[in-house]
Design an enzyme around this catalytic site. Structure first.
Site: not given
Length: 597
Positions: A1-3, A58, A84
């Site tokens: 999971m990423c931003g 992120t 993501n």
């Protein structure tokens, strides 16, 4: 999971605001990076103004043996990827390494593939190649990819929209793409449709202020029936699309003229179990150790996996099959949420003892504890941790504004009711019982991977309106209702849910929406999924109990019975907002479709 975040402007670099930066970091606490660059191009012997590009990512590191920082580039710095998602497999080959690196190589190869020349500046061809490459990726994703040699910024979501992606354009032609928003959410943010690859063509000789906005377009698609680029499983081999994992989102409407009732011995039940086990194996095995959470001496061992657990059919089957895949020494957390609803619990908030009782009387708490007991009975070697998450009305009110902002552009009373339940469940902070101590003790799940049962109702006819449709017009009306559900899988809930739950640094995975399982569920006859209109025929003594199972999602109910979950197999469907009691907290008449003020 990423931003992920990308901003394109002809006049300035646009960094994410402090609030947006915080939300991106909440989604990906393991690493962060921002890259700024200028792009200029000469076309038709005319220099275009510099375009200012800002990329920021992120990372919540859950794949591979190390954290790979994003935005990702190789040594050439010619290409930039913000990713993501999870690439469970690529072109049929299981991907055991880092997803970001594997997808980066895939996309670079795609844009380097010319159409008769070494350099191809047509964004349509570039997007076609990108879409073709991504059709080989099994798993959820959203992405932004910058191809500097051709001056193209591509972005999009997987065909079901399992990962969130928003974008907005300003009057001056600036474009921003991000996983979430943070400013006033009504400030132009819209959800990127899960219907193709979008492109910002930076090389077009347009006037500077209008450049990005006027050139943003969908130029490729990997969803059947949506645009001119279709990448489906039955594509001809000589087109290079034969390794596409994306099923046709169309329902098999054939009805077998004579059919036997579904039982635990039915082939459809065995096929569903096989598909579900394979889907779960990808999602629950090889989860890295999470950071430490201090839950005291009574709870040794960190849980890697947690399940959003109402005690209903969908989530309990996931829990039972996950148990068979994971080592017996690993605890599994069952996150069960219940709310104080002042419209129902009028006196409870005054009396702490009464409030505790009110939580325990929530429908999902009752079914949760019952199904938990059945899991303990059928799988006693497992450390099942039932986490009772009790949310006072004051706390719901305190977080209301944040939840509304996170879920936007979804903006109805029903969205808020569902998002509240998911938001606090994903936080994973509650109370659990310990055999070493009397009473409840505070506990926060250490798991960074959550499982959700979303998708089962749409695929197997589990909603009350499906039963209503059958009563109203038999199979034809029921099939029309199911086809509607299938057609809007990528629009209804998933983007909203992906903005709300990962806010706590956790990733939500959807085993029922795995591509192979989805393809099987769409292709199999309705009578092999549901029990509506089953023939009254003689059943064996072992299968006689299946006759009394509800027709909605009967194939899944038979699987639960086959796994020894007899009580769970008979659980009625209940919407989360009613089970957790987040619906209609305020006095007065409101409808779920009513827009929030």
């Amino acid at each position: 999971m990423c931003g992920i975040y990308c901003a394109v402007s002809c006049t300035r670099y646009i960094l994410p605001s402090a609030d947006l930066e915080k939300r991106l970091h909440n989604r990906g606490p393991d690493s962060s990076r921002t890259i700024q660059m200028k792009y200029s191009s000469k076309i038709y012997h005319t220099s275009t103004p510099d375009v200012h590009l800002t990329f920021s990512s992120t990372v919540l590191s859950l794949r591979g043996s190390r954290t790979v920082t994003q935005p990702y580039q190789d040594d050439s710095e010619e290409y930039t990827l913000c990713w993501n998602g999870e690439a469970w497999s690529i072109a049929g080959e299981t991907n055991s390494g880092n997803d970001t690196e594997a997808v980066y190589r895939l996309l670079v190869d795609a844009v380097k593939t010319g159409t008769g020349s070494d350099v191809d500046d047509d964004p349509t061809n570039g997007a076609s190649n990108i879409a073709r490459a991504l059709s080989h990726v099994s798993g959820p994703y959203a992405f932004v990819f910058f191809d500097r040699p051709h001056g193209h910024v591509f972005f999009g979501r997987d065909f079901l929209g399992r990962r969130s992606l928003l974008n907005k354009s300003t009057k001056s032609g600036e474009v921003v793409v991000a996983s979430v928003s943070a400013e006033d959410p009504r400030d132009g943010w819209v959800e990127v449709e899960a219907d193709g690859v979008y492109c910002i063509d930076l090389s077009a000789p347009a006037s500077c202020p209008a450049l990005p906005g006027s050139q943003t377009q969908k130029v490729g698609s990997f969803m059947a029936g949506q645009a001119s680029y279709h990448f489906t499983q039955d594509a001809e081999a000589d087109t290079g699309l034969s390794k596409s994992v994306i099923p046709r989102l169309s329902l098999n409407k054939s009805i077998l003229p004579r059919h036997l009732p579904l039982t635990t011995a039915s082939l459809a039940v065995a096929n569903l179990e096989t598909c579900l086990r394979e889907s779960l194996a990808l999602r629950v095995l090889n989860i890295p150790d999470p950071p430490s959470y201090d839950n005291g001496k009574y709870f040794p061992g960190k849980a890697r996996l947690a399940i959003l657990f109402s005690g209903g059919l969908d989530c309990t089957v996931l829990a039972r099959l996950s148990h068979e895949l994971l080592p017996a020494s690993e605890p599994i957390d069952l996150l069960n949420v219940a709310f104080e609803n002042p419209r129902i619990h009028k006196e409870a908030h005054v009396d702490p003892a009464g409030l505790t009782q009110a939580y325990e009387l929530c429908p999902d708490r009752i079914t949760g504890r019952t199904s938990y007991a059945e899991l303990v009975r059928t799988s006693p070697a497992r450390d099942w941790r039932f986490v009772a998450i009790n949310v006072p009305y004051a706390e719901t009110s305190e977080h209301r504004k944040e939840i509304i902002s996170l879920m936007y552009p979804h903006n109805t009373e029903m969205d808020l009711s569902i998002a509240c339940a998911l938001y606090f469940a994903a936080r994973g902070r509650g109370q659990i019982q310990s055999s070493a101590s009397r009473g409840s003790l505070p506990y926060t799940t250490s798991a960074r991977v959550l499982l959700s049962g979303l998708g089962a109702d749409e695929l197997f006819g589990g909603y009350t309106r499906h039963a209503t449709a059958f009563r109203r017009g038999g199979y034809p009306v029921l099939l029309d209702e199911l086809e509607l559900d299938v057609s809007r899988l990528g629009k209804r809930n998933l983007g909203r849910d992906d903005r709300v739950m990962p806010h706590w640094g956790r990733e939500v995975r959807f085993p029922y929406l795995e591509e192979k399982l989805l393809s099987w569920a769409l292709n199999v006859s309705l009578t092999e999924k549901c029990g509506f209109g089953e023939a009254e025929v003689q059943l064996s003594a072992n299968d006689e109990g299946c006759r009394t199972l509800e027709p909605g999602k009967k194939v899944l109910r038979c699987l639960a019975s086959r796994l020894g979950l007899e009580g769970v197999a008979r659980e009625k469907k209940r919407a989360i907002q009613f089970g957790a009691r987040t619906a209609k907290m305020e006095a007065g008449k409101t409808k779920g479709t009513q827009l929030l003020s």
